[in-house]
Enzyme design. Structure first.
Site, PDB file in Angstrom:
ATOM      1  N   ASP A  21       0.903  -1.329   0.071  1.00 11.93           N
ATOM      2  CA  ASP A  21       0.021  -0.160  -0.098  1.00 11.93           C
ATOM      3  C   ASP A  21       0.655   1.226  -0.135  1.00 11.93           C
ATOM      4  O   ASP A  21       1.827   1.248   0.449  1.00 11.93           O
ATOM      5  CB  ASP A  21      -0.945  -0.081   1.254  1.00 11.93           C
ATOM      6  CG  ASP A  21      -2.042  -1.202   1.310  1.00 11.93           C
ATOM      7  OD1 ASP A  21      -2.069  -1.672   0.186  1.00 11.93           O
ATOM      8  OD2 ASP A  21      -2.470  -1.513   2.383  1.00 11.93           O
TER       9      ASP A  21
HETATM   10  N1  URA Z   1      -1.395  -6.053   3.960  1.00 15.03           N
HETATM   11  C1  URA Z   1      -1.777  -4.766   3.832  1.00 15.03           C
HETATM   12  O1  URA Z   1      -2.530  -4.428   4.364  1.00 15.03           O
HETATM   13  N2  URA Z   1      -0.946  -3.547   3.173  1.00 15.03           N
HETATM   14  C2  URA Z   1       0.196  -4.009   2.622  1.00 15.03           C
HETATM   15  O2  URA Z   1       0.666  -3.195   1.943  1.00 15.03           O
HETATM   16  C3  URA Z   1       0.525  -5.433   2.581  1.00 15.03           C
HETATM   17  C4  URA Z   1      -0.186  -6.264   3.239  1.00 15.03           C
END
Ligand code: URA
Length: 234
Positions: free
Chosen positions: A105
Site C-alpha cells: 500500500d
Molecule cells: N497488507 C496490507 O494491508 N497492506 C500492505 O501493504 C501489505 C499487506
C-alpha cells in the site's frame, strides 16, 4: 554465450531506448572487443567487452532490485499524479519493463522487489507459491494473546473471505509481527480490522528467507545477486 543485437544490448545495459542506442552507434561511440560498431543489427556476444565512451558495459538479461519502500510512494510502474517506486529508482538502474513484484500500500514501507523478469514476478506472486511474507505492524490498540489462535485458524474477513493460517507474534502492547502466505488486497489491515484494530504503520520485513537489509534506508535500493534471489523461494 548467446548473441544479441547491439541496439538491444545497449538499451538493456544503459537503460535507454533502441532509438537512443542507434544514435550512439551512428555517432561511433560504441566498440565491441575493440571494433567500432555503427549498425544496430550487428550481433555481439553477451560476454563481449562493449565500451561506450570509456565506460565498460555489462549486459544482464534481467535485473532484480530490492527497495526499502518509503511511505507515500505508489507500488506501480507509472502513475499520472503520484510518484511510483520506478520514478524514485537511481537513474543507472532504470530500464524499460520494470515493475514492482506484488504491491505494498502507499503508506506501507519496507521490502519491495522490482524487476523486469515477468516469469520471476509471477513465480513470487502466484497464489500457489505460498511464500512467507513477514510484516511489522503497529496498531492503534493492544494486541491480545487470544488473537494468536484466531490468526492461526484463518481469519474470516468482513466480506466472508477466509484467510490461510497466519502467524501472529506479539512484540509489545501495540506492535506485532505477522507472517502470511498469500497477498489479498489490504490483507493485514483487513485481518486486524476483524478484531477492531486499525493499523498505524506497516513495514514488510522479509519475503521467504530474503530479509530487508538492516542498514538500507527508506527510498534506498540494492541490486540482488542470484544467491539472494534464491532465498525468496527457500
Ligand atoms: N497488507 C496490507 O494491508 N497492506 C500492505 O501493504 C501489505 C499487506
Amino acid at each position: 554465450m548467446a548473441e544479441i543485437r547491439i541496439d538491444k544490448y545497449l538499451s538493456v545495459a544503459l537503460g535507454i531506448s533502441r532509438s537512443e542506442a542507434k544514435i550512439l552507434l551512428k555517432n561511433g561511440k560504441i566498440s565491441s572487443d575493440g571494433n567500432i560498431i555503427t549498425k544496430p543489427e550487428i550481433k555481439v556476444d553477451e560476454a563481449a567487452k562493449v565500451i561506450c565512451q570509456n565506460q565498460v558495459l555489462s549486459y544482464k538479461k534481467y535485473i532484480y532490485i530490492l527497495m526499502n519502500k518509503p511511505e507515500g510512494i505508489l507500488s506501480a510502474s507509472t502513475d499520472k499524479r503520484v510518484k511510483t517506486v520506478i520514478d524514485i529508482l537511481p537513474e543507472d538502474l532504470k530500464r524499460t519493463g520494470l515493475f514492482p513484484v506484488g504491491r505494498l500500500d502507499k503508506n506501507t514501507t519496507g521490502l519491495l522487489i522490482i524487476t523486469d523478469d515477468g516469469d520471476f514476478g509471477h513465480r513470487v506472486t502466484s497464489p500457489k507459491s505460498l511464500i512467507e511474507k513477514r510484516y511489522l505492524v503497529t496498531l492503534d490498540g493492544i494486541v491480545k494473546e487470544e488473537y494468536i489462535s484466531l490468526f492461526e485458524n484463518g481469519i474470516v474477513l468482513s466480506d466472508g473471505e477466509k484467510c490461510m493460517p497466519a502467524k501472529l507474534e506479539i512484540q509489545s502492547g501495540n506492535t506485532a509481527i505477522v507472517t502470511i502466505r498469500e497477498g489479498k488486497y489490504h490483507q493485514i489491515k483487513r485481518m486486524f480490522g476483524t478484531v477492531g484494530l486499525g493499523v498505524n504503520a506497516l513495514k514488510r520485513l522479509s519475503i521467504g528467507k530474503l530479509c530487508l537489509p538492516k542498514g538500507l534506508k527508506e527510498g534506498c535500493v540494492c541490486e540482488l545477486n542470484s544467491e539472494q534471489i534464491q532465498k525468496i523461494f527457500q
